[in-house]
Motif scaffolding. Structure first.
Motif, PDB file in Angstrom:
ATOM      1  N   LEU A 104      38.016 -28.988  44.327  1.00 16.35           N
ATOM      2  CA  LEU A 104      36.588 -29.036  44.009  1.00 16.35           C
ATOM      3  C   LEU A 104      35.814 -29.922  44.976  1.00 16.35           C
ATOM      4  O   LEU A 104      34.616 -29.728  45.163  1.00 16.35           O
ATOM      5  N   ALA A 105      36.471 -30.892  45.584  1.00 13.06           N
ATOM      6  CA  ALA A 105      35.777 -31.837  46.452  1.00 13.06           C
ATOM      7  C   ALA A 105      35.376 -31.225  47.786  1.00 13.06           C
ATOM      8  O   ALA A 105      34.392 -31.645  48.388  1.00 13.06           O
ATOM      9  N   LYS A 106      36.108 -30.224  48.267  1.00 13.71           N
ATOM     10  CA  LYS A 106      35.860 -29.753  49.631  1.00 13.71           C
ATOM     11  C   LYS A 106      35.804 -28.243  49.780  1.00 13.71           C
ATOM     12  O   LYS A 106      35.226 -27.748  50.737  1.00 13.71           O
ATOM     13  N   ASP A 107      36.375 -27.481  48.889  1.00  8.99           N
ATOM     14  CA  ASP A 107      36.464 -26.034  49.077  1.00  8.99           C
ATOM     15  C   ASP A 107      35.306 -25.305  48.405  1.00  8.99           C
ATOM     16  O   ASP A 107      34.722 -25.799  47.431  1.00  8.99           O
ATOM     17  N   SER A 108      35.011 -24.098  48.903  1.00 11.62           N
ATOM     18  CA  SER A 108      34.028 -23.237  48.255  1.00 11.62           C
ATOM     19  C   SER A 108      34.699 -22.488  47.105  1.00 11.62           C
ATOM     20  O   SER A 108      35.907 -22.584  46.906  1.00 11.62           O
ATOM     21  N   PHE A 109      33.905 -21.719  46.357  1.00 13.02           N
ATOM     22  CA  PHE A 109      34.452 -21.044  45.175  1.00 13.02           C
ATOM     23  C   PHE A 109      35.536 -20.032  45.544  1.00 13.02           C
ATOM     24  O   PHE A 109      36.473 -19.813  44.780  1.00 13.02           O
ATOM     25  N   SER A 110      35.445 -19.441  46.736  1.00 13.57           N
ATOM     26  CA  SER A 110      36.426 -18.431  47.129  1.00 13.57           C
ATOM     27  C   SER A 110      37.785 -19.030  47.478  1.00 13.57           C
ATOM     28  O   SER A 110      38.780 -18.308  47.547  1.00 13.57           O
ATOM     29  N   ASP A 111      37.822 -20.353  47.714  1.00 12.73           N
ATOM     30  CA  ASP A 111      39.086 -21.010  48.081  1.00 12.73           C
ATOM     31  C   ASP A 111      39.720 -21.769  46.924  1.00 12.73           C
ATOM     32  O   ASP A 111      40.780 -22.372  47.104  1.00 12.73           O
ATOM     33  N   ILE A 112      39.092 -21.775  45.756  1.00 15.27           N
ATOM     34  CA  ILE A 112      39.630 -22.534  44.624  1.00 15.27           C
ATOM     35  C   ILE A 112      40.694 -21.722  43.896  1.00 15.27           C
ATOM     36  O   ILE A 112      41.841 -22.150  43.757  1.00 15.27           O
ATOM     37  N   PHE A 113      40.311 -20.530  43.418  1.00 18.05           N
ATOM     38  CA  PHE A 113      41.276 -19.670  42.724  1.00 18.05           C
ATOM     39  C   PHE A 113      41.536 -18.468  43.621  1.00 18.05           C
ATOM     40  O   PHE A 113      40.779 -17.505  43.640  1.00 18.05           O
ATOM     41  N   THR A 114      42.619 -18.535  44.378  1.00 16.88           N
ATOM     42  CA  THR A 114      42.932 -17.505  45.364  1.00 16.88           C
ATOM     43  C   THR A 114      43.960 -16.525  44.806  1.00 16.88           C
ATOM     44  O   THR A 114      44.499 -16.710  43.709  1.00 16.88           O
ATOM     45  N   LEU A 115      44.243 -15.487  45.589  1.00 23.28           N
ATOM     46  CA  LEU A 115      45.191 -14.456  45.143  1.00 23.28           C
ATOM     47  C   LEU A 115      46.610 -14.988  44.931  1.00 23.28           C
ATOM     48  O   LEU A 115      47.298 -14.530  44.016  1.00 23.28           O
ATOM     49  N   PRO A 116      47.111 -15.937  45.748  1.00 30.54           N
ATOM     50  CA  PRO A 116      48.434 -16.501  45.408  1.00 30.54           C
ATOM     51  C   PRO A 116      48.479 -17.164  44.041  1.00 30.54           C
ATOM     52  O   PRO A 116      49.477 -17.036  43.321  1.00 30.54           O
ATOM     53  N   TRP A 117      47.396 -17.839  43.660  1.00 28.42           N
ATOM     54  CA  TRP A 117      47.351 -18.428  42.310  1.00 28.42           C
ATOM     55  C   TRP A 117      47.358 -17.336  41.249  1.00 28.42           C
ATOM     56  O   TRP A 117      47.963 -17.500  40.178  1.00 28.42           O
ATOM     57  N   LEU A 118      46.690 -16.215  41.524  1.00 26.57           N
ATOM     58  CA  LEU A 118      46.706 -15.097  40.575  1.00 26.57           C
ATOM     59  C   LEU A 118      48.126 -14.544  40.438  1.00 26.57           C
ATOM     60  O   LEU A 118      48.559 -14.204  39.328  1.00 26.57           O
TER      61      LEU A 118
END
Length: 443
Positions: free
Chosen positions: A124-138
């Motif tokens: 949350l400190a540095k990434d945009s929304f597209s980099d927080i919950f990515t496909l590997p996490w899915l």
């Protein structure tokens, strides 16, 4: 910015829900039953863990020298170990409350959850929304959900309270899939907008809001069907039962008029009940109304579809511009002009020319953009990645690996984004940072 904040919040909620299948399985087994009252306590702790991760990453972003970077990375690792130790301490304190082997089960539930929430705070400190919950996490979530739901289904044969895990994981999987579709869709639209900025290509106005609303409506309908599936199945079974009863009554009546007596003594088997349970007049009237409603929907289907189309256009607005009235005389002319097309060879400016242009430039905006171009030239010689298709934030991530100077590249990326896409002039601090960076890179 408000839309990006909302999407960042949705991505954060997805990461917060990532350990839920494991928590449903092991936490329910530890306490021998599911209780919703325990989860506000867990997520109050999750907010604290995320906030700690956020602060640690902010401190890491302020590090510039190699020694500071090494210390900050060590601090990130140590804080993760401390949080895991605190989670183990809390589990030990609960040993008197949970059942046998409950502490071990709680470890499987809470230790991964604390680590995931800490990683979320860092992101949350540095990434945009597209980099927080990515496909590997899915992918991790899908594997986790399938395994936990299967374990809950197997354990439900011996423990009734474990049947909750299988149902809850099914709903969570659908909800997480919809959130992922929304985030991927908005991320693709944002990348297309960034690529087409300052070009003749355009993205339809309101496309982000339209797609988000459409996904939310479809997702809400899917979740509603999943939630009401038992009621829908009950209505379908009721309709089949009443239909078969009416058919049996009609056949029995025809047999009576032909022979004077009912010859069939066998009762047909009907799903949901036998014919001995006579239908009340209330059921018959409901059945007739149901048939009439189906007939009306079939007859007026075009008007119903048109109504929903108008309703959708009012909710989402028009994406494309209205067609303008074209007069008959438009498009014709009585005069022609000769247009001369000349081609000009485009010469790519090198590093020395760009550096010379940077030193001569007086306009602060142009000078700042030339400085960033020189910074990209320096980074491109040392990086194996294709920097042209990256954003300024991704450039800063590459610089963290290759550049170990005194300039804060993350702050530089934010300032460049404001100058390039926000049409804002660079601040005095930004100009000084850029000048110091260029002096350092091109001594």
């Amino acid at each position: 910015m408000k839309r990006d904040f909302l999407l960042k919040l949705i991505a954060a909620l997805a990461m917060l829900a990532l350990p839920l299948p494991m928590m449903f399985l092991f936490e329910t087994a530890a306490f021998e039953g599911f209780s919703l009252l325990r989860y506000p306590v867990y997520y109050a702790a999750a907010v604290i863990v995320c906030f700690i991760g956020f602060l640690v990453m902010k401190l890491h972003m302020k590090a510039h020298t190699k020694k500071e970077l090494a210390l900050s990375k060590t601090a990130i690792f140590l804080v993760a170990l401390i949080l895991e130790a605190l989670a183990i301490t809390a589990i030990v304190c609960l040993n008197g409350v949970v059942a046998e082997y409950g502490g071990m089960r709680l470890c499987f539930a809470l230790l991964p959850a604390a680590l995931i929430w800490y990683v979320l705070g860092l992101k949350l400190a540095k990434d945009s929304f597209s980099d927080i919950f990515t496909l590997p996490w899915l992918a991790v979530y899908i594997v986790e959900t399938v395994l936990c739901s299967l374990a809950g289904w197997i354990m439900s044969a011996d423990y009734d309270y474990m049947s909750f895990t299988f149902k809850a994981c099914s709903y969570l999987l659908v909800a997480m899939s919809l959130i992922t579709v929304l985030l991927v869709n908005q991320s693709n639209i944002q990348s297309q907008i960034a690529k087409r900025r300052n070009t003749s290509l355009i993205v339809p106005k309101g496309l982000r809001a339209y797609n988000a609303g459409l996904i939310l409506i479809v997702g809400g309908i899917i979740l509603a069907f999943l939630t009401l599936k038992d009621y829908i199945a009950a209505v379908i079974m009721w309709f089949v039962r009443i239909t078969l009863k009416l058919i049996d009554m009609i056949l029995s009546g025809l047999s009576y008029f032909k022979t004077g007596e009912i010859t069939s003594t066998e009762q047909p088997v009907v799903p949901g009940g036998s014919l001995e349970e006579s239908s009340s007049g209330h059921d018959i009237w409901l059945y007739l109304l149901f048939i009439i409603l189906i007939v009306l929907i079939i007859v007026f289907r075009k008007k119903i579809i048109g109504f929903f189309r108008k309703l959708a256009s009012r909710i989402f607005g028009r994406i494309s511009a209205d067609n303008l009235d074209v007069k008959n005389e438009d498009g014709f002319t009585d005069r022609y002009e000769h247009i001369t097309v000349t081609s000009e060879k485009i010469r790519k400016e090198g590093r020395a020319d760009t550096l010379k242009s940077y030193r001569k430039e007086k306009d602060t905006v142009k000078k700042y953009r030339l400085g960033y171009k020189l910074y990209m030239m320096w980074l491109a010689k040392r990086s194996r990645e294709n920097l042209e298709n990256m954003t300024a934030t991704q450039h800063a991530k590459q610089a963290e690996k290759l550049y170990h100077g005194n300039t804060d590249t993350n702050r530089l990326a934010q300032a460049y984004t404001a100058v390039r896409y926000g049409d804002k002039p660079p601040t005095d601090d930004g100009i000084r940072d850029m000048q110091a960076l260029i002096d350092e890179l091109y001594r």
